[in-house]
Design a protein around this motif. Structure first.
Motif, PDB file in Angstrom:
ATOM      1  N   ALA A   1       0.823  -1.207   0.000  1.00  0.00           N
ATOM      2  CA  ALA A   1       0.000   0.000   0.000  1.00  0.00           C
ATOM      3  C   ALA A   1       0.859   1.260   0.000  1.00  0.00           C
ATOM      4  N   VAL A   2       2.078   1.169   0.485  1.00  0.00           N
ATOM      5  CA  VAL A   2       2.987   2.314   0.486  1.00  0.00           C
ATOM      6  C   VAL A   2       3.873   2.307  -0.751  1.00  0.00           C
ATOM      7  N   VAL A   3       4.378   1.143  -1.124  1.00  0.00           N
ATOM      8  CA  VAL A   3       5.376   1.051  -2.192  1.00  0.00           C
ATOM      9  C   VAL A   3       4.771   1.281  -3.572  1.00  0.00           C
ATOM     10  N   VAL A   4       3.619   0.694  -3.852  1.00  0.00           N
ATOM     11  CA  VAL A   4       3.034   0.795  -5.196  1.00  0.00           C
ATOM     12  C   VAL A   4       2.696   2.240  -5.569  1.00  0.00           C
ATOM     13  N   PRO A   5       2.020   3.011  -4.727  1.00  0.00           N
ATOM     14  CA  PRO A   5       1.786   4.412  -5.107  1.00  0.00           C
ATOM     15  C   PRO A   5       3.075   5.209  -5.278  1.00  0.00           C
ATOM     16  N   ALA A   6       4.088   4.926  -4.457  1.00  0.00           N
ATOM     17  CA  ALA A   6       5.359   5.634  -4.600  1.00  0.00           C
ATOM     18  C   ALA A   6       6.010   5.311  -5.941  1.00  0.00           C
ATOM     19  N   ILE A   7       5.961   4.043  -6.341  1.00  0.00           N
ATOM     20  CA  ILE A   7       6.542   3.648  -7.630  1.00  0.00           C
ATOM     21  C   ILE A   7       5.764   4.283  -8.780  1.00  0.00           C
ATOM     22  N   VAL A   8       4.448   4.320  -8.672  1.00  0.00           N
ATOM     23  CA  VAL A   8       3.630   4.937  -9.724  1.00  0.00           C
ATOM     24  C   VAL A   8       3.951   6.417  -9.855  1.00  0.00           C
ATOM     25  N   VAL A   9       4.110   7.098  -8.744  1.00  0.00           N
ATOM     26  CA  VAL A   9       4.446   8.524  -8.785  1.00  0.00           C
ATOM     27  C   VAL A   9       5.819   8.732  -9.406  1.00  0.00           C
ATOM     28  N   LEU A  10       6.800   7.938  -9.019  1.00  0.00           N
ATOM     29  CA  LEU A  10       8.149   8.098  -9.562  1.00  0.00           C
ATOM     30  C   LEU A  10       8.202   7.794 -11.058  1.00  0.00           C
ATOM     31  N   VAL A  11       7.537   6.733 -11.490  1.00  0.00           N
ATOM     32  CA  VAL A  11       7.516   6.398 -12.920  1.00  0.00           C
ATOM     33  C   VAL A  11       6.769   7.469 -13.696  1.00  0.00           C
ATOM     34  N   GLY A  12       5.650   7.915 -13.160  1.00  0.00           N
ATOM     35  CA  GLY A  12       4.886   8.977 -13.833  1.00  0.00           C
ATOM     36  C   GLY A  12       5.683  10.260 -13.947  1.00  0.00           C
ATOM     37  N   ALA A  13       6.391  10.623 -12.895  1.00  0.00           N
ATOM     38  CA  ALA A  13       7.209  11.840 -12.937  1.00  0.00           C
ATOM     39  C   ALA A  13       8.339  11.706 -13.937  1.00  0.00           C
ATOM     40  N   SER A  14       8.980  10.556 -13.992  1.00  0.00           N
ATOM     41  CA  SER A  14      10.079  10.393 -14.943  1.00  0.00           C
ATOM     42  C   SER A  14       9.571  10.406 -16.380  1.00  0.00           C
ATOM     43  N   VAL A  15       8.415   9.808 -16.630  1.00  0.00           N
ATOM     44  CA  VAL A  15       7.839   9.841 -17.981  1.00  0.00           C
ATOM     45  C   VAL A  15       7.465  11.267 -18.361  1.00  0.00           C
ATOM     46  N   CYS A  16       6.844  11.993 -17.436  1.00  0.00           N
ATOM     47  CA  CYS A  16       6.457  13.381 -17.730  1.00  0.00           C
ATOM     48  C   CYS A  16       7.672  14.260 -17.982  1.00  0.00           C
ATOM     49  N   ILE A  17       8.708  14.097 -17.190  1.00  0.00           N
ATOM     50  CA  ILE A  17       9.921  14.895 -17.382  1.00  0.00           C
ATOM     51  C   ILE A  17      10.573  14.549 -18.708  1.00  0.00           C
ATOM     52  N   ARG A  18      10.632  13.255 -19.028  1.00  0.00           N
ATOM     53  CA  ARG A  18      11.275  12.836 -20.277  1.00  0.00           C
ATOM     54  C   ARG A  18      10.541  13.412 -21.493  1.00  0.00           C
ATOM     55  N   TYR A  19       9.229  13.240 -21.529  1.00  0.00           N
ATOM     56  CA  TYR A  19       8.477  13.758 -22.672  1.00  0.00           C
ATOM     57  C   TYR A  19       8.356  15.272 -22.635  1.00  0.00           C
ATOM     58  N   GLY A  20       8.363  15.858 -21.441  1.00  0.00           N
ATOM     59  CA  GLY A  20       8.312  17.320 -21.328  1.00  0.00           C
ATOM     60  C   GLY A  20       9.576  17.961 -21.869  1.00  0.00           C
ATOM     61  N   ILE A  21      10.719  17.396 -21.549  1.00  0.00           N
ATOM     62  CA  ILE A  21      11.984  17.931 -22.071  1.00  0.00           C
ATOM     63  C   ILE A  21      12.033  17.759 -23.583  1.00  0.00           C
ATOM     64  N   GLY A  22      11.592  16.620 -24.069  1.00  0.00           N
ATOM     65  CA  GLY A  22      11.558  16.414 -25.530  1.00  0.00           C
ATOM     66  C   GLY A  22      10.614  17.384 -26.216  1.00  0.00           C
ATOM     67  N   TRP A  23       9.489  17.682 -25.587  1.00  0.00           N
ATOM     68  CA  TRP A  23       8.516  18.615 -26.169  1.00  0.00           C
ATOM     69  C   TRP A  23       9.086  20.029 -26.197  1.00  0.00           C
ATOM     70  N   ILE A  24       9.774  20.435 -25.123  1.00  0.00           N
ATOM     71  CA  ILE A  24      10.381  21.760 -25.086  1.00  0.00           C
ATOM     72  C   ILE A  24      11.486  21.868 -26.124  1.00  0.00           C
ATOM     73  N   LYS A  25      12.267  20.836 -26.329  1.00  0.00           N
ATOM     74  CA  LYS A  25      13.317  20.856 -27.324  1.00  0.00           C
ATOM     75  C   LYS A  25      12.728  21.009 -28.726  1.00  0.00           C
ATOM     76  N   ARG A  26      11.578  20.356 -28.964  1.00  0.00           N
ATOM     77  CA  ARG A  26      10.933  20.476 -30.278  1.00  0.00           C
ATOM     78  C   ARG A  26      10.386  21.893 -30.483  1.00  0.00           C
ATOM     79  N   ILE A  27       9.922  22.534 -29.431  1.00  0.00           N
ATOM     80  CA  ILE A  27       9.408  23.905 -29.574  1.00  0.00           C
ATOM     81  C   ILE A  27      10.565  24.861 -29.899  1.00  0.00           C
ATOM     82  N   LYS A  28      11.701  24.691 -29.262  1.00  0.00           N
ATOM     83  CA  LYS A  28      12.857  25.571 -29.491  1.00  0.00           C
ATOM     84  C   LYS A  28      13.423  25.388 -30.891  1.00  0.00           C
ATOM     85  N   ALA A  29      13.309  24.190 -31.457  1.00  0.00           N
ATOM     86  CA  ALA A  29      13.940  23.939 -32.751  1.00  0.00           C
ATOM     87  C   ALA A  29      13.175  24.530 -33.904  1.00  0.00           C
TER      88      ALA A  29
END
Length: 81
Positions: free
Chosen positions: A53-81
């Motif tokens: 009950a503690v570990v699964v939500p923490a893992i979901v938050v960490l994976v979600g944050a890493s996916v959002c950061i990864r695609y967010g950085i890629g999206w910002i790079k595409r806007i600058k180009a």
């Protein structure tokens, strides 16, 4: 100090007396192996689910944050180009 053969014979004598003690009743009748095992399985299950009950939500938050950061950085790079 007890030698090995004396220790083995003492252990064998105790093991031979065990079935008589278990079948005699008295204090041995209050030893309920089924209840003890059920309680231990229930406790282990409750602890495992409390950890999940503690570990699964923490893992979901960490994976979600890493996916959002990864695609967010890629999206910002595409806007600058």
């Amino acid at each position: 100090m007890m030698n090995l053969t004396a220790a083995a014979s003492l252990g064998a004598a105790k093991l031979a007396a065990l079935p008589a003690a278990v079948s005699a009743g008295g204090d041995a009748a209050s030893f309920d192996i089924v209840g003890i095992m059920k309680d231990s399985v229930d406790t282990t299950q409750a602890q495992a689910f409390s950890v999940l009950a503690v570990v699964v939500p923490a893992i979901v938050v960490l994976v979600g944050a890493s996916v959002c950061i990864r695609y967010g950085i890629g999206w910002i790079k595409r806007i600058k180009a």
